[in-house]
Motif scaffolding. Sequence first.
Motif, short mmCIF file in Angstrom:
data_model
loop_
_atom_site.label_atom_id
_atom_site.label_comp_id
_atom_site.label_asym_id
_atom_site.label_seq_id
_atom_site.Cartn_x
_atom_site.Cartn_y
_atom_site.Cartn_z
N ALA A 26 65.39 28.00 -7.47
CA ALA A 26 64.12 26.82 -6.96
C ALA A 26 62.76 27.76 -6.99
O ALA A 26 62.66 28.65 -6.76
N SER A 27 61.72 26.71 -6.96
CA SER A 27 60.34 27.19 -7.03
C SER A 27 60.25 27.83 -5.49
O SER A 27 60.59 27.48 -4.26
N PRO A 28 59.55 29.07 -5.68
CA PRO A 28 59.10 30.03 -4.47
C PRO A 28 58.29 29.38 -3.49
O PRO A 28 57.20 29.94 -3.25
N LEU A 29 58.41 28.12 -3.04
CA LEU A 29 57.37 27.32 -2.43
C LEU A 29 58.13 26.79 -1.09
O LEU A 29 59.41 26.28 -1.13
N GLN A 30 57.44 27.23 0.01
CA GLN A 30 58.13 26.74 1.36
C GLN A 30 57.08 25.55 1.91
O GLN A 30 55.79 26.05 2.07
N SER A 31 57.53 24.49 2.07
CA SER A 31 56.77 23.32 2.52
C SER A 31 57.24 22.77 3.62
O SER A 31 58.47 22.74 4.12
N LEU A 32 56.32 22.19 4.50
CA LEU A 32 56.73 21.15 5.51
C LEU A 32 56.01 19.95 5.56
O LEU A 32 54.74 20.05 5.71
N THR A 33 56.64 18.84 5.37
CA THR A 33 55.85 17.60 5.10
C THR A 33 56.26 16.72 6.22
O THR A 33 57.39 16.37 6.77
N LEU A 34 55.14 16.07 6.80
CA LEU A 34 55.09 15.22 7.98
C LEU A 34 55.16 13.83 7.50
O LEU A 34 54.10 13.38 6.96
N GLN A 130 45.92 12.00 1.38
CA GLN A 130 46.75 12.77 1.65
C GLN A 130 46.09 14.25 2.11
O GLN A 130 45.51 14.70 1.20
N PHE A 131 46.62 15.08 3.09
CA PHE A 131 45.95 16.37 3.30
C PHE A 131 47.19 17.47 3.03
O PHE A 131 48.17 17.32 3.68
N VAL A 132 46.81 18.27 2.42
CA VAL A 132 47.39 19.54 2.14
C VAL A 132 47.09 20.85 2.68
O VAL A 132 45.93 20.95 2.20
N GLY A 133 47.77 21.60 3.44
CA GLY A 133 47.28 22.94 3.92
C GLY A 133 48.04 24.00 3.20
O GLY A 133 49.31 23.99 3.29
N VAL A 134 47.41 24.72 2.46
CA VAL A 134 48.01 25.97 1.85
C VAL A 134 47.69 27.07 2.79
O VAL A 134 46.47 27.53 3.35
N VAL A 135 48.88 27.70 3.04
CA VAL A 135 48.85 29.05 4.29
C VAL A 135 48.30 30.24 3.62
O VAL A 135 49.11 30.55 2.50
N ASN A 136 47.34 30.77 3.93
CA ASN A 136 46.86 32.00 3.62
C ASN A 136 47.48 33.28 4.33
O ASN A 136 47.60 33.24 5.54
N ARG A 137 48.09 34.26 3.71
CA ARG A 137 48.55 35.57 4.36
C ARG A 137 47.31 36.55 4.74
O ARG A 137 47.38 37.23 5.66
N LYS A 141 40.49 32.34 7.12
CA LYS A 141 41.05 31.04 7.33
C LYS A 141 42.67 31.18 7.06
O LYS A 141 43.06 31.45 6.00
N PRO A 142 43.23 30.88 8.23
CA PRO A 142 44.66 31.05 8.04
C PRO A 142 45.47 30.04 7.29
O PRO A 142 46.35 30.01 6.43
N ILE A 143 44.43 28.72 7.19
CA ILE A 143 45.15 27.40 6.38
C ILE A 143 43.81 26.94 5.45
O ILE A 143 42.74 26.73 6.24
N VAL A 161 52.13 24.01 2.91
CA VAL A 161 52.55 24.71 2.08
C VAL A 161 52.25 26.20 2.06
O VAL A 161 51.12 26.46 2.03
N HIS A 162 53.53 26.84 1.75
CA HIS A 162 53.50 28.49 2.04
C HIS A 162 53.81 29.00 0.69
O HIS A 162 54.93 28.78 0.33
N VAL A 163 52.93 29.50 -0.20
CA VAL A 163 53.26 30.05 -1.43
C VAL A 163 53.74 31.50 -1.44
O VAL A 163 53.03 32.46 -0.87
N ASN A 164 54.74 31.83 -1.78
CA ASN A 164 55.33 33.22 -1.69
C ASN A 164 54.77 33.91 -3.24
O ASN A 164 55.63 33.74 -4.17
N ARG A 165 53.54 34.41 -3.23
CA ARG A 165 53.04 34.93 -4.39
C ARG A 165 53.77 35.75 -5.18
O ARG A 165 53.72 35.92 -6.21
N ASP A 166 54.51 36.74 -4.28
CA ASP A 166 55.31 37.82 -4.97
C ASP A 166 56.42 37.15 -5.67
O ASP A 166 56.68 37.77 -6.73
N ALA A 167 57.03 36.21 -5.31
CA ALA A 167 58.12 35.37 -5.93
C ALA A 167 57.91 34.76 -6.87
O ALA A 167 58.37 34.72 -8.13
#
Length: 298
Positions: A26-34, A130-137, A141-143, A161-167
């Motif tokens: 699966a794509s290494p993306l962790q997302s939460l949709t409201l 539609q608003f998409v927030g990318v979580v920054n490690r 800015k955290p998002i 959306v939290h992107v696992n860049r290493d994966a």
Amino acid sequence: MSRLISLIAIVALFQSAFAARFLHFASPLQSLTLPDAEVKETLQTKRQGFLSKYRAGLQAEADKRRELAAKRTKDLQDAATSGDNWAENIKSRQLSRRALEEKLVDEAHDKAVAQVKGLKPAGRSSNKYQFVGVVNRKGDKPITWFARPKPEDSKWSVRLVHVNRDAVIKDLYNRGKVDIFAKYKNTGKIDEETKAPIVTSTYDVKERSWRNLWNFSPKHVFTDPSGMYWRERRLRPGLYTDGLSVYESSYRYSDGRNGMRRVSGFQQFIASKAVKDEQKQKILKKLKEAEPDVVLEL
């Protein structure tokens, strides 16, 4: 018997290798949709839909069996007062009644299940974007938020959306899309616990494509000593040190592996008469300033 076991093992290995070709992660993306408030109130999962149909079917069966039981009692009372052959009349009626009752119960169950329908969305949200927030490690800015016009058939307005860049990089590397290059630098500092030089690493990811000749370097082909592509890089013969011990390089030709055999401690080697003062100064200077010749990452 042993030949049969070997054949089974070969077939199992072949099947595993064949299945691995079609294995996708699966794509290494962790997302939460409201979802929108209008849609959230009417959403129904497959489990909820199945349970509602199952409950309606059981209730219809119970009601139908209760109705048939009351009718059965009345028929038995009528048959008991029908005359001298009342026992034969009851037996014949029971055989025909059982088949008819099961048919009626099944029809009541199917009819009740068919009448249960899934919930439909009450309406469409009035949000135009539609608003998409990318979580920054890392970073202040955290998002980081992005916006786009909302499609007509979309049922959500906010997504994180939290992107696992290493994966992502690991997946691209496994598929041969990118190459990873490492550069090591000697900081000139000594670790207090191990008394070994501190070496830092910097990694660079480059896309592999025909524009850069798939990151092909003719220089490395003629300057890097190496064996076959499945073997490790050959180490030049000689002595190596990490500041603690002195090792002698070795190579195992049976399976193409490098190795290091410890010769002595570093302080003992430096203090020996076999090493001249000029060589000592060069070795100490190289440990402090020069880049490492061999790096082992764990």
